[in-house]
Design a protein around this motif. Structure first.
Motif, PDB file in Angstrom:
ATOM      1  N   ALA A  91      21.134 119.125  18.313  1.00 33.71           N
ATOM      2  CA  ALA A  91      22.056 119.807  19.224  1.00 33.71           C
ATOM      3  C   ALA A  91      21.697 121.279  19.379  1.00 33.71           C
ATOM      4  O   ALA A  91      21.752 121.834  20.482  1.00 33.71           O
ATOM      5  CB  ALA A  91      23.489 119.666  18.716  1.00 33.71           C
ATOM      6  N   VAL A  92      21.340 121.929  18.282  1.00 36.64           N
ATOM      7  CA  VAL A  92      20.955 123.338  18.337  1.00 36.64           C
ATOM      8  C   VAL A  92      19.660 123.491  19.153  1.00 36.64           C
ATOM      9  O   VAL A  92      19.534 124.410  19.972  1.00 36.64           O
ATOM     10  CB  VAL A  92      20.781 123.921  16.926  1.00 36.64           C
ATOM     11  N   ALA A  93      18.714 122.583  18.939  1.00 36.86           N
ATOM     12  CA  ALA A  93      17.453 122.647  19.679  1.00 36.86           C
ATOM     13  C   ALA A  93      17.687 122.444  21.176  1.00 36.86           C
ATOM     14  O   ALA A  93      17.110 123.156  22.015  1.00 36.86           O
ATOM     15  CB  ALA A  93      16.479 121.596  19.156  1.00 36.86           C
ATOM     16  N   GLY A  94      18.544 121.473  21.533  1.00 44.01           N
ATOM     17  CA  GLY A  94      18.852 121.245  22.936  1.00 44.01           C
ATOM     18  C   GLY A  94      19.535 122.443  23.566  1.00 44.01           C
ATOM     19  O   GLY A  94      19.220 122.831  24.701  1.00 44.01           O
ATOM     20  N   SER A  95      20.462 123.046  22.837  1.00 46.24           N
ATOM     21  CA  SER A  95      21.165 124.235  23.329  1.00 46.24           C
ATOM     22  C   SER A  95      20.221 125.413  23.466  1.00 46.24           C
ATOM     23  O   SER A  95      20.328 126.206  24.409  1.00 46.24           O
ATOM     24  CB  SER A  95      22.317 124.589  22.384  1.00 46.24           C
ATOM     25  N   ALA A  96      19.302 125.549  22.509  1.00 43.40           N
ATOM     26  CA  ALA A  96      18.347 126.660  22.550  1.00 43.40           C
ATOM     27  C   ALA A  96      17.428 126.556  23.763  1.00 43.40           C
ATOM     28  O   ALA A  96      17.143 127.562  24.434  1.00 43.40           O
ATOM     29  CB  ALA A  96      17.528 126.691  21.264  1.00 43.40           C
ATOM     30  N   LEU A  97      16.966 125.344  24.058  1.00 41.33           N
ATOM     31  CA  LEU A  97      16.117 125.168  25.233  1.00 41.33           C
ATOM     32  C   LEU A  97      16.907 125.442  26.507  1.00 41.33           C
ATOM     33  O   LEU A  97      16.412 126.090  27.432  1.00 41.33           O
ATOM     34  CB  LEU A  97      15.529 123.763  25.265  1.00 41.33           C
ATOM     35  N   LEU A  98      18.144 124.952  26.557  1.00 45.84           N
ATOM     36  CA  LEU A  98      18.991 125.212  27.719  1.00 45.84           C
ATOM     37  C   LEU A  98      19.216 126.714  27.894  1.00 45.84           C
ATOM     38  O   LEU A  98      19.159 127.243  29.013  1.00 45.84           O
ATOM     39  CB  LEU A  98      20.325 124.483  27.558  1.00 45.84           C
ATOM     40  N   TYR A  99      19.474 127.412  26.791  1.00 49.94           N
ATOM     41  CA  TYR A  99      19.647 128.869  26.824  1.00 49.94           C
ATOM     42  C   TYR A  99      18.399 129.529  27.396  1.00 49.94           C
ATOM     43  O   TYR A  99      18.491 130.425  28.261  1.00 49.94           O
ATOM     44  CB  TYR A  99      19.920 129.381  25.408  1.00 49.94           C
ATOM     45  N   ALA A 100      17.224 129.095  26.916  1.00 51.48           N
ATOM     46  CA  ALA A 100      15.957 129.691  27.370  1.00 51.48           C
ATOM     47  C   ALA A 100      15.735 129.440  28.856  1.00 51.48           C
ATOM     48  O   ALA A 100      15.230 130.314  29.580  1.00 51.48           O
ATOM     49  CB  ALA A 100      14.796 129.131  26.547  1.00 51.48           C
ATOM     50  N   ILE A 101      16.101 128.260  29.325  1.00 49.57           N
ATOM     51  CA  ILE A 101      15.924 127.926  30.747  1.00 49.57           C
ATOM     52  C   ILE A 101      16.767 128.858  31.610  1.00 49.57           C
ATOM     53  O   ILE A 101      16.283 129.425  32.596  1.00 49.57           O
ATOM     54  CB  ILE A 101      16.306 126.454  31.006  1.00 49.57           C
ATOM     55  N   ILE A 102      18.038 129.015  31.256  1.00 48.74           N
ATOM     56  CA  ILE A 102      18.929 129.863  32.042  1.00 48.74           C
ATOM     57  C   ILE A 102      18.512 131.332  31.930  1.00 48.74           C
ATOM     58  O   ILE A 102      18.468 132.066  32.921  1.00 48.74           O
ATOM     59  CB  ILE A 102      20.392 129.679  31.590  1.00 48.74           C
ATOM     60  N   ASP A 103      18.181 131.750  30.725  1.00 49.02           N
ATOM     61  CA  ASP A 103      17.786 133.145  30.484  1.00 49.02           C
ATOM     62  C   ASP A 103      16.511 133.507  31.245  1.00 49.02           C
ATOM     63  O   ASP A 103      16.343 134.662  31.667  1.00 49.02           O
ATOM     64  CB  ASP A 103      17.592 133.366  28.983  1.00 49.02           C
ATOM     65  N   SER A 104      15.629 132.539  31.455  1.00 51.03           N
ATOM     66  CA  SER A 104      14.359 132.807  32.144  1.00 51.03           C
ATOM     67  C   SER A 104      14.560 133.211  33.604  1.00 51.03           C
ATOM     68  O   SER A 104      13.668 133.784  34.221  1.00 51.03           O
ATOM     69  CB  SER A 104      13.450 131.576  32.070  1.00 51.03           C
ATOM     70  N   THR A 105      15.729 132.903  34.157  1.00 51.67           N
ATOM     71  CA  THR A 105      16.010 133.261  35.549  1.00 51.67           C
ATOM     72  C   THR A 105      16.517 134.694  35.685  1.00 51.67           C
ATOM     73  O   THR A 105      16.707 135.183  36.788  1.00 51.67           O
ATOM     74  CB  THR A 105      17.079 132.323  36.141  1.00 51.67           C
ATOM     75  N   GLY A 106      16.763 135.351  34.551  1.00 52.60           N
ATOM     76  CA  GLY A 106      17.291 136.702  34.572  1.00 52.60           C
ATOM     77  C   GLY A 106      18.804 136.759  34.610  1.00 52.60           C
ATOM     78  O   GLY A 106      19.391 137.848  34.602  1.00 52.60           O
ATOM     79  N   GLN A 107      19.439 135.593  34.641  1.00 52.94           N
ATOM     80  CA  GLN A 107      20.895 135.552  34.635  1.00 52.94           C
ATOM     81  C   GLN A 107      21.429 135.763  33.217  1.00 52.94           C
ATOM     82  O   GLN A 107      20.758 135.453  32.238  1.00 52.94           O
ATOM     83  CB  GLN A 107      21.387 134.192  35.141  1.00 52.94           C
ATOM     84  N   THR A 108      22.649 136.267  33.143  1.00 54.63           N
ATOM     85  CA  THR A 108      23.327 136.337  31.852  1.00 54.63           C
ATOM     86  C   THR A 108      23.773 134.931  31.478  1.00 54.63           C
ATOM     87  O   THR A 108      24.368 134.223  32.285  1.00 54.63           O
ATOM     88  CB  THR A 108      24.563 137.256  31.933  1.00 54.63           C
ATOM     89  N   VAL A 109      23.470 134.534  30.267  1.00 50.34           N
ATOM     90  CA  VAL A 109      23.832 133.183  29.821  1.00 50.34           C
ATOM     91  C   VAL A 109      25.297 133.203  29.394  1.00 50.34           C
ATOM     92  O   VAL A 109      25.636 133.620  28.291  1.00 50.34           O
ATOM     93  CB  VAL A 109      22.937 132.708  28.657  1.00 50.34           C
ATOM     94  N   ALA A 110      26.162 132.764  30.289  1.00 50.18           N
ATOM     95  CA  ALA A 110      27.598 132.779  30.019  1.00 50.18           C
ATOM     96  C   ALA A 110      28.139 131.408  29.653  1.00 50.18           C
ATOM     97  O   ALA A 110      29.238 131.297  29.113  1.00 50.18           O
ATOM     98  CB  ALA A 110      28.353 133.310  31.241  1.00 50.18           C
ATOM     99  N   GLY A 111      27.364 130.365  29.938  1.00 48.62           N
ATOM    100  CA  GLY A 111      27.845 129.017  29.660  1.00 48.62           C
ATOM    101  C   GLY A 111      26.718 128.080  29.294  1.00 48.62           C
ATOM    102  O   GLY A 111      25.642 128.111  29.901  1.00 48.62           O
TER     103      GLY A 111
END
Length: 226
Positions: A91-111
């Motif tokens: 679960a942590v690994a899946g969340s970390a990858l999701l975080y990285a995907i969103i963060d790569s767009t320059g958006q603030t990761v709010a969710g």
């Protein structure tokens, strides 16, 4: 016979997929998909994994499911601990990858598809009601799992039934708590986001375990033949 390493690795992979696809759908395309679309993302993740890792580990990918199997004497204490650790890591690994995907767009990761309750989340239910909702939804989900996995005759369709059962509880639960019914699924996003997601995590750890225990008890009492 599969080794413990194989089983734990399978659980890690399965939980990784569930969180990445399910929570990822909510976090990146929730408005476009709507509640039903998000529910299907979670359910189809279970269906896909059931037919791949099911023969290896049983495809629990959820500590609440593993607890129900432990109480039903279908899982040893050692494997329960191993499964839960693997599920949390996945679960942590899946969340970390999701975080990285969103963060790569320059958006603030709010969710990250995190669970929650109170003002500003869903319809704003209270902590007590969130506990009740998660207990009930987990009970329904786990009770369905125990029923469909009780007979080997259901082996070919069990994955579909379990996946659709997860869709079912999500349809109601998304607007209330985001639907946890799975402590690992809640832990990953909460750990990375912190804030309210982390402070409210206790609900989404304790309530699913209570719901799972109640489901195991009800199944033993109601479904045993005298």
């Amino acid at each position: 016979m599969y080794s413990s390493v194989q089983k734990y690795t399978a659980e890690l992979i399965g939980t990784f997929v569930l969180v990445l696809v399910g929570c990822g759908s909510a976090a990146t395309a929730g408005e476009q998909l709507g509640f039903l679309g998000i529910a299907m993302a979670f359910g189809l993740s279970i269906v896909a994994m059931a037919y791949v890792i099911g023969p290896i580990s049983g495809c629990h990918i959820n500590p609440a499911v593993s607890l129900a199997m432990l109480l039903g004497k279908k899982l040893s204490g050692k494997d329960f601990a191993g499964y839960v650790v693997a599920q949390i890591l996945g679960a942590v690994a899946g969340s970390a990858l999701l975080y990285a995907i969103i963060d790569s767009t320059g958006q603030t990761v709010a969710g990250l598809g995190q669970n929650g309750f109170g003002e500003g989340y869903g319809i704003g239910i209270s902590a007590l009601m969130a506990v009740i909702v998660e207990i009930v939804l987990t009970f329904v989900f786990i009770y369905a799992i125990l029923g469909v996995t009780a007979s080997s005759d259901n082996r070919s369709t069990a994955g579909i039934v379990i996946g659709l059962s997860l869709v079912l509880v999500h349809i109601l639960g998304i607007g209330l708590t985001g639907t946890s019914v799975n402590p690992a699924r809640s832990f990953g996003p909460a750990l990375l986001l912190g804030g309210d997601a982390l402070s409210q995590l206790w609900v989404f750890v304790t309530a699913p375990f209570i719901g799972a225990a109640l489901a195991a008890f009800a199944y033993r009492v109601l479904n045993s033949r005298t």
